[in-house]
Design an enzyme around this catalytic site. Structure first.
Site, PDB file in Angstrom:
ATOM      1  N   ASP A  75      62.994 -39.366 -33.872  1.00  0.00           N
ATOM      2  CA  ASP A  75      63.489 -38.345 -34.806  1.00  0.00           C
ATOM      3  C   ASP A  75      64.793 -38.752 -35.480  1.00  0.00           C
ATOM      4  OD1 ASP A  75      61.333 -36.690 -33.956  1.00  0.00           O
ATOM      5  OD2 ASP A  75      62.522 -36.124 -32.210  1.00  0.00           O
TER       6      ASP A  75
ATOM      7  N   LYS B 136      63.469 -41.898 -39.593  1.00  0.00           N
ATOM      8  CA  LYS B 136      62.828 -43.155 -39.998  1.00  0.00           C
ATOM      9  C   LYS B 136      61.934 -42.967 -41.221  1.00  0.00           C
ATOM     10  CE  LYS B 136      61.009 -43.645 -35.889  1.00  0.00           C
ATOM     11  NZ  LYS B 136      61.664 -42.555 -35.168  1.00  0.00           N
TER      12      LYS B 136
ATOM     13  N   GLY C 245      56.198 -37.731 -36.046  1.00  0.00           N
ATOM     14  CA  GLY C 245      56.251 -36.783 -37.156  1.00  0.00           C
ATOM     15  C   GLY C 245      57.301 -37.260 -38.135  1.00  0.00           C
ATOM     16  N   HIS C 246      56.859 -37.677 -39.291  1.00  0.00           N
ATOM     17  CA  HIS C 246      57.795 -38.171 -40.297  1.00  0.00           C
ATOM     18  C   HIS C 246      57.836 -37.184 -41.452  1.00  0.00           C
ATOM     19  CE1 HIS C 246      57.458 -42.659 -38.973  1.00  0.00           C
ATOM     20  NE2 HIS C 246      58.092 -41.905 -38.124  1.00  0.00           N
TER      21      HIS C 246
ATOM     22  N   GLN D 171      58.543 -43.061 -32.831  1.00  0.00           N
ATOM     23  CA  GLN D 171      59.370 -42.732 -31.654  1.00  0.00           C
ATOM     24  C   GLN D 171      60.671 -43.552 -31.697  1.00  0.00           C
ATOM     25  OE1 GLN D 171      55.707 -43.320 -30.707  1.00  0.00           O
ATOM     26  NE2 GLN D 171      55.603 -41.266 -31.481  1.00  0.00           N
TER      27      GLN D 171
HETATM   28  P1  IMP Z   1      53.829 -38.470 -25.685  1.00  0.00           P
HETATM   29  O1  IMP Z   1      54.161 -39.555 -26.634  1.00  0.00           O
HETATM   30  O2  IMP Z   1      53.161 -37.295 -26.355  1.00  0.00           O
HETATM   31  O3  IMP Z   1      53.073 -38.944 -24.487  1.00  0.00           O
HETATM   32  O4  IMP Z   1      55.218 -37.860 -25.109  1.00  0.00           O
HETATM   33  C1  IMP Z   1      56.079 -38.627 -24.259  1.00  0.00           C
HETATM   34  C2  IMP Z   1      57.541 -38.333 -24.560  1.00  0.00           C
HETATM   35  O5  IMP Z   1      57.870 -38.877 -25.842  1.00  0.00           O
HETATM   36  C3  IMP Z   1      57.903 -36.839 -24.641  1.00  0.00           C
HETATM   37  O6  IMP Z   1      59.215 -36.669 -24.159  1.00  0.00           O
HETATM   38  C4  IMP Z   1      57.848 -36.550 -26.128  1.00  0.00           C
HETATM   39  O7  IMP Z   1      58.661 -35.441 -26.478  1.00  0.00           O
HETATM   40  C5  IMP Z   1      58.404 -37.858 -26.676  1.00  0.00           C
HETATM   41  N1  IMP Z   1      57.971 -38.148 -28.056  1.00  0.00           N
HETATM   42  C6  IMP Z   1      56.767 -38.592 -28.447  1.00  0.00           C
HETATM   43  N2  IMP Z   1      56.739 -38.786 -29.768  1.00  0.00           N
HETATM   44  C7  IMP Z   1      57.963 -38.467 -30.223  1.00  0.00           C
HETATM   45  C8  IMP Z   1      58.572 -38.499 -31.521  1.00  0.00           C
HETATM   46  O8  IMP Z   1      57.964 -38.879 -32.530  1.00  0.00           O
HETATM   47  N3  IMP Z   1      59.870 -38.100 -31.573  1.00  0.00           N
HETATM   48  C9  IMP Z   1      60.564 -37.719 -30.482  1.00  0.00           C
HETATM   49  N4  IMP Z   1      60.040 -37.684 -29.261  1.00  0.00           N
HETATM   50  C10 IMP Z   1      58.756 -38.053 -29.136  1.00  0.00           C
END
Ligand code: IMP
Length: 427
Positions: free
Chosen positions: A13, A16, A40-41, A223
């Protein structure tokens, strides 16, 4: 070899999407190399605010070929919805390329993500519940269904049957959930296959040919560094390689194809989900950052945890990604605070850490050591050059640049493309 990687230097977040969108016109290809629709962009283009989860941010430019690489996991329903949304908004998705080697998020992956989080109770990861972890688990277990399996209904059915042998047992016996039949899944995927087959290609060859022809390729990380499966705050991480090295594994180009790595970091820091966060704020300043910064997740709508800029983390990100440049986003949000704190080191059991501790325990209990800098308390959203920024804001950037050991080439002072100060960036 003009390959450039853009990565998150914190917990995701960082903004990017906006920076990808800004620099994208210099590139012929924009490639997602890991993750799925957990990302999420938010992109603001032509006065429209668009939330992208899977499709690379460069899709808005007709000169760019957007690519979803083999390192990604694709929920086909989400992908098709996103393609439809873009078409409705007037952006063609015809050029979209999907790697034949990418893995599919299957319906049972969503069930398993939710069930496994529930069973973890208070130790839950706080996943996005998009089936990301279970899809990567199946990839590693060699039970995954790949995009190329859509090309042949008979093979698709065989692979689904093999996967269901195990999945149904887990769903039923371990979690008491409904099971699936291969027939129902095949019927569900028939229209999906029809829609996606025209986009399937050999991404490895495509990108290597492009790079050999001196075309510019941007690898867009999702991420962030501290959510990386190896280098992040394990187990509170996602299941893919978000760091720059992931760009080569997740697309099929060699490391020598990469000649710049741009790290994106917010002027403060946020995190969604569970896990350690040394500079987290639980006071009014934290609330101010969340409110002024609009810190709600693009994917899940969850309120993000907010904290002071952590220079230890960004220096670590500089190391593990080999950053050549840094972009600081959301500097304008700090206009709301009187005094700014920067974490320069941690302390744990009498030991001072200037890099991220190797053990989970030390990081969990790390106490941040702060330096204080004066705020500027004025609106900077109209500044378009570094010199136009108030002296305190310039000093802040120079200070964090020194701590990171990487030049700050860009500074964002607002959400739109134009609200970006380019200080030394060039491809
Ligand atoms: P998962 O990727 O859904 O398995 O989540 C694993 C961890 O990564 C959790 O703490 C999510 O909140 C975090 N996470 C996954 N994608 C994002 C992102 O795009 N931005 C911020 N945190 C993320």
């Amino acid at each position: 070899m003009p390959g450039i990687v853009l990565v998150g230097a914190q917990w995701g977040d960082e903004g990017k999407g906006k920076i990808t969108d800004l620099i994208a016109p210099d590139f012929s290809y924009v490639v997602r190399y890991q993750g799925g629709n957990n990302a999420g962009h938010t992109v603001i283009a032509d006065g429209k605010t668009l939330a992208l989860h899977l499709i690379p941010s460069g899709i808005m430019y007709p000169s760019i070929t957007p690519v979803i690489g083999n390192g990604c996991v694709i929920d086909p329903h989400v992908l098709i919805e996103e393609m439809d949304m873009l078409e409705r908004e007037g952006f063609s998705t015809e050029r979209l390329i999907i790697s034949a080697k990418a893995h599919l998020i299957m319906p049972y992956h969503l069930d398993l993500d939710a069930a496994s989080e529930k069973s973890l109770g208070k130790n839950e990861i706080g996943t996005t519940k998009r089936g990301i972890g279970p899809a990567y688990m199946d990839k590693a277990a060699r039970l995954g269904i790949r995009v190329q399996d859509l090309l042949d209904p008979a093979i698709f059915k065989l692979k689904v049957e093999a996967a269901l042998e195990e999945k149904n047992r887990v769903l039923d016996k371990l979690y008491g959930l409904p099971t699936y039949t291969a027939e129902a899944i095949c019927a569900e995927f028939e229209p999906i296959a029809k829609r996606l087959i025209p986009h399937i290609a050999n991404v490895t060859t495509l990108l290597n040919d492009a790079l050999a022809a001196q075309e510019y390729v941007l690898f867009e990380g999702a991420q962030g560094t501290l959510l990386d499966i190896d280098h992040g705050t394990y187990p509170f991480v996602t299941s893919s390689s978000c760091t720059a090295g992931g760009a080569t594994i997740g697309s099929g180009v060699g490391p020598t194809a990469i000649n710049k790595v741009l790290g994106i970091a917010k002027a403060y820091i946020t995190r969604v989900g569970s896990g350690p966060f040394p500079t987290e704020l639980f006071d009014e300043v934290g609330e101010t950052l969340a409110t002024v910064g609009g810190e709600y997740g693009t994917t899940t709508g969850r309120l993000r945890r907010c904290g002071w800029y952590d220079a230890v983390i960004v220096r670590y990100a500089a190391e593990v990604n080999g950053l050549t440049d840094l972009c600081i986003t959301k500097l304008d949000v700090l206009s709301a605070v009187d005094t700014i704190k920067v974490c320069v080191a941690y302390e744990h059991e009498g030991k001072r850490y200037t890099t991220v501790p190797d053990t989970q325990t030390a990081f969990h209990h790390a106490t941040p050591i702060y330096e204080e800098l004066p705020g500027w308390k004025c609106d900077i959203t109209a500044c378009r050059s570094f010199e136009e920024l108030p002296q305190e804001a310039q000093d802040y950037i120079v200070y964090i640049e020194k701590l990171a050991g990487v030049p700050v080439s860009m500074v964002a002072v607002g959400p739109s493309r134009e609200q970006t100060i380019v200080r030394g960036w060039g491809v």
